[in-house]
Each structure stands twice: as C-alpha cells, then as structure tokens.
Design an enzyme around this catalytic site. Sequence first.
Site, mmCIF file in Angstrom:
data_model
loop_
_atom_site.group_PDB
_atom_site.id
_atom_site.type_symbol
_atom_site.label_atom_id
_atom_site.label_comp_id
_atom_site.label_asym_id
_atom_site.label_seq_id
_atom_site.Cartn_x
_atom_site.Cartn_y
_atom_site.Cartn_z
ATOM 1 N N TYR A 103 0.791 -1.104 0.165
ATOM 2 C CA TYR A 103 -0.118 -0.013 -0.149
ATOM 3 C C TYR A 103 0.728 1.411 -0.226
ATOM 4 C CZ TYR A 103 -4.665 -1.510 0.329
ATOM 5 O OH TYR A 103 -5.991 -1.970 0.108
ATOM 6 N N GLU A 144 2.605 -30.243 15.429
ATOM 7 C CA GLU A 144 1.619 -29.434 14.477
ATOM 8 C C GLU A 144 0.101 -28.862 14.952
ATOM 9 O OE1 GLU A 144 0.624 -32.735 11.944
ATOM 10 O OE2 GLU A 144 -0.551 -31.218 10.370
ATOM 11 N N ASP A 156 0.873 -35.429 12.537
ATOM 12 C CA ASP A 156 -0.049 -36.503 12.206
ATOM 13 C C ASP A 156 0.741 -37.453 11.384
ATOM 14 O OD1 ASP A 156 -2.358 -35.305 13.359
ATOM 15 O OD2 ASP A 156 -3.136 -34.264 11.256
#
Lengths: 371, 371
Positions: free
Chosen positions: A103, A199, A251
Amino acid sequence: MSGRRNGNGSDKAVIARLEGLGRAVAEAARKGKNPTLEIPIRALSNVKFNDKRSIIELGDETQSRLFLNVAMAKKFMQTMLVAAGCKEFVESGKTTSLRDLFYRLKHTLPGTTENTFDEQEESDPIIEDVEVTLDTLREELHLFASRKGSMVGPITIRDSGDQIDLARMGSGGWAVPSIVEPSVIQFVRHEAKYVLLIEKEAVWVRFNEDKFWKREKCIILQSGGQPPRGVRRLVQRLVNELKLPLFVLVDNDPWGLYIYSVVKQGSINLAYESMRMAVPAARFIGLSTFDREEFKIAKDLTIALDEQDRSRTKQMLDYPWFQKKPWQRELKEMLASGVKMELEALSTKRNISFITEEYLPRKLKEKKWLD
Amino acid sequence: MSGRRNGNGSDKAVIARLEGLGRAVAEAARKGKNPTLEIPIRALSNVKFNDKRSIIELGDETQSRLFLNVAMAKKFMQTMLVAAGCKEFVESGKTTSLRDLFYRLKHTLPGTTENTFDEQEESDPIIEDVEVTLDTLREELHLFASRKGSMVGPITIRDSGDQIDLARMGSGGWAVPSIVEPSVIQFVRHEAKYVLLIEKEAVWVRFNEDKFWKREKCIILQSGGQPPRGVRRLVQRLVNELKLPLFVLVDNDPWGLYIYSVVKQGSINLAYESMRMAVPAARFIGLSTFDREEFKIAKDLTIALDEQDRSRTKQMLDYPWFQKKPWQRELKEMLASGVKMELEALSTKRNISFITEEYLPRKLKEKKWLD
C-alpha cells in the site's frame, strides 16, 4: 553458496547493504552505463540439497535485471521502490506487513495512468528478489509475515524489553511474533532439556493443560499446521543457541511428514532462507505408521490413503533426506498399510491424556524417533 | 427466550444438567415410554432480533428427538454419546477439541458394521444440540474451538493460576485461549479505559509496536478476521465485568461491517449463544466510508466494490440494528462511492504510524464512531 551470510545482519548492516544497492545503480547511471541488478534465481533449477549441511540451498545462478530494457524497466523501478521502502522502515525502527508495504508503494506515476504496483502479487516476489540479492531476510528488512503459534516452557525470554517467564503463561501461552531476531527476542535463562514442536493446536492444548512441559522440562510450541516463519526461526535459534534437541510431533500422513521435512531441511520455494530456518538435527517423534500396532490403534480410527496421499508419499521416497533405511521403511509401510492417522486417534476410549502420559514418554524413553 | 440462563454454569451445575438429561431418558425407558429429547430449533425460522436486549436470539420452538423412531434412533444414540463424553471431560477437569471428542466417540457398534459416527460433520451439530438443549455452552462442556487472537494492555489477569501482566508481553502478546470462562481466566486489576478490537493482525502489530495501549490506556485485541469464540467471549467479559467501552476497528468493506455486526449482535447461526458472546454496546470506530474524504485517502488506494459487495451491503441496509440514520447513511455512502478500503490504506506515503498517532486519536476525540 558458500559465500552467503544469509542474515544475522544488524539494522546498521542491512541499511549499508540497501545503500550499496542504490549507490551502484546511481553510479552506473552517472557513468552513462545501463544500471543492472544481479538477482539470484529462485527456481527449482537453481536449488540443490547440500549433503554436508543437510539443507536445501539456493545455487549460484543469477539473472540480470536491466534498467534500460523495455521488458525489465518496470520491475527495475519496483525493485528500487521496495528497497527504498524497506530502508525507511529499518531506519525508523518500525516493522510492517507485506500488505502494508504494498500500500505504501502503490501510487499512480505523475502524468501517467501507470501504477507502480497494481496487486500485492506484484510486490511480494520483488521483496523476495531484494532479500536474496542483498542476502538478507525479510525480517531484517523489518517486514513481517503472518503470526501463528504459541509457546510455553521452563524458559524466560526478553521480548522487546519485557522479561517474560514462559512457565507462567496459563492456558493461553505467549503468542510467537513474526519477527524473532536477536534484536527483538533474547533468551534470558532456561531449564529446558528439549524442544517439542507440535503440528496441531488442539494437541498442544492437551500438552499444556497436562503441564507436560513442567514434568518433562521441555519447551512446547505449536505451529497450527505448517509453521510460519517466526516459529521456524525461533525453533532454530532455540536449537542452535541453547543446544537443545528438537522433536517434531505431527499427524501420520504425507502432510505431517512434509511439515517435518520443511522444518528439518527447508523448502524448495524458500531455499534461500534455509540457513536461517532449517534445523537439520530435527527428530521425527511421531505419529509413525508403526505406532498403529505398537499402541494398538483401532482400525476404525484410521483413514484410507487417497490417490494424492499415495503419490505424495512416493515422491517423498525419492527425497535425498529420506534415503536412510528407517525412513524408507516408514514411508513404504505407510503405502503398504494403505491408511493414515491423526494424532487424535491416540486419545480414544483410553485415558484422555494417553498422548502426554504414555505415548510420548515411552517413545522418548525407547528412543523411537527418526532423524 | 426469557428463561434461558445461557451459561455461567459451574462444572458442578453442568454435570447436574448432563445427569438430568440422562436420568430423564432412563426413567422414560423404565416406565415403558418412548424416551424423548426436546431440542430447541437452530434455524432461521426460530431466530429473532430482540430489540430490547439488542441481540439476535433463539426463539422458543423445539423439535422432539425420539428414541423409538427409525429415522431418529441413530441421532438419539449420538446425542447420548456426546452428552456422556462431555460429562467425562467436565468430571476429569480436562478440556478437548471438537475433533478429539469425535475420535473418542467414534467406534464400530459391536456385532455390526455400523459406526457411531463416520465424520466430524456428524458430531459437531450434535454438540450444538446438546449445548442448546442443556442451555450451556461448549466451553462449559470443556470443548474448545480454534484459537486465534492475541491481547496486550494495562491489565493483569490470572490464567489457570498464573498471574500475567499483559503490559509486559513484548511483541508477541498473550495468546487468547479458546476457553476463557471465569473458572480459567480472572481479571486481577487494570487501568484500562476501553477495549479496542482490531480485525487485522498486521494492524494490531502496529498498535502494539507503537505502544498505543500504554499511551491511551486501553486493551488491544486482534481477532485475525472474524473473531473466534474465545476472543468474543473474553471481550464480552471485559466489557461487562470491568465496565469498559468497546471499539471495533475493521476494514471498510462488507466483511468488516459483518465482523462488527457479529461482535455486536451475534450471528444467526449461533443465535443461541448471543447472550454469552454479543456486546450490544460495541462501537464501530472505523474504517468509515467517510474517512476517505476526512483523511484524504487517495483514489488509487481504494478498491472497486464487486457484485457480491453490493448485494451484501444492500442486505445489511435491512438489518434491524443498522436502521439508525447514521448507519443507513454509512451503508448508502459505501454503495454510492462504489469503493471499499483496507486499513492499510491509512499508512501510505505519510507517517507509518498515521493510524496510531493521528487517525484513531482524532476519531476518538471527535467521537466519530457509530453504535
């Protein structure tokens, strides 16, 4: 690239590098030459696995960006704008987001209808160009990425002058900021024996609530999926500066293994920052495919691998850092079993705290990790 | 629903309600009757805006869930499983995630191939059924949702027994947990004059780095987009218990206004928890469409409204809580201007800290907010 310092620059050093860039361009122009930037190539063709260091690194190839070239003039101008904008931030001692920088730099060129930048998708890669050209990291340019992750443990840190005891952070924890360079975050003292990177947020909550970190004297961090830069960098600093081992708990699926892989070796996309982010000594503590038998996880708690899982796992079989026998065995067993598992599968029917009271202590005690 | 307590139950009270549910079912079965649950309907048809309280509320309609009914027996069983699972968590004093609860309850019914639950999409609505039936919140059932958001300011809290001074949290801040009930989080002392809830993480970092909260004596929270339940509940507690005004700072777009709307009145989907989450006194401090002129935001920093923006804004013109003149003016001006703006538009070309040094102080001083 043996010559790459890859960071650890003070604000002063970073400003000097930014000024050097501008000076070289100005001098070329004064001498009537075509101002040129040599930008290291950030593409798969210029990425390699450094066996000795055990990290993914950027090679030595560069591309020239010329000012007097119709195809390159705009990008050249954008590169100069980004460098000038960063210099302003570093000098003011303030930090900002990638979007904010976009910006600040976006405007219509006087007397034209041409914008300096139209979309943030244009300024983000230019920032990476500046990082890699100056051998500096965006955090050193005072630009921050998204924040995610929290941390607790027997360690006292100093963050922007505030001393914070991370053993007294309640259920919330200390929110890991995006910029964790030594100028912002210092380690004051600690009693930790290792770092555990988790995680999943929900699993971290279980570890925190059970005060696992107190009993085990370890620092626990959660990354909310793929760890953001701040978490990766902080973990690397904990490992290097405090000489602590790092265990990664994810996982049992290709995504979890990929998270571990990025933490350990870095990623191809961001190869130029591996030296500042990667932790080659990281150990994979679970969830292993073999845990299904070892910890008697019921069949109905596993999930069938889909086509994408299979092809991702096959790809990983070829990764240089997964060539060790135990890793080949692990990956092949996942394919053979045809299933994956989430960490939550450990908390069924048994004790809610099975993962903190039995699973992890036993895996650590029996040294059942991969590295 | 005037009779709804909607929370504030201690663990003991929640266990009593869970046991009451089980007892009613067991007694019906003993008497040879068809065990039946009366579950308040969570649908638009049973949601209304309570003008007096100024929140979105659930109405009085219920649906019967029968045990001896082929179409309902499975859901009945699932409801009992969820209630029993929650009771176990509350009794053990531990908390868990929605996913974890799903895993704990998922199993194949002995002697059949039928699973209790196949997907988490099945257990989540059952949890909402239990919440609304028992007039309790999932946090009281010891279930947590995702965590997001951080907080700093001149306030000392106690979190799970740890006393934490939120004026000394460095650049990171205290990570707001999902469960912020009085049993976990207590307010010890404070010097805050108001609470500022900021939609964007990057903007919160600016406010924290500039120590806006110190100068202004306020508590700053970031929500990372739509605030998660923990942040909404904590903000409500700060407002109600410490009698602090709440200002909400969001992008000037329909999504930002919707975030404000949910913080203030609650949402239709979760109407049953409005009393515990909504803050009817919340004030919208910006970004207003009129700020574009007021603060001379350049045209090239605005973004054109798309079709979806227009239709969302038109919908909001009909919301009961946006019927006040200034709100109608605000929404109509957004449509008339044809553009939206991000908070980052305030930091261009001027002072990086324009938003903390000029924009917000001026809006507060001139009382330029909407409520």
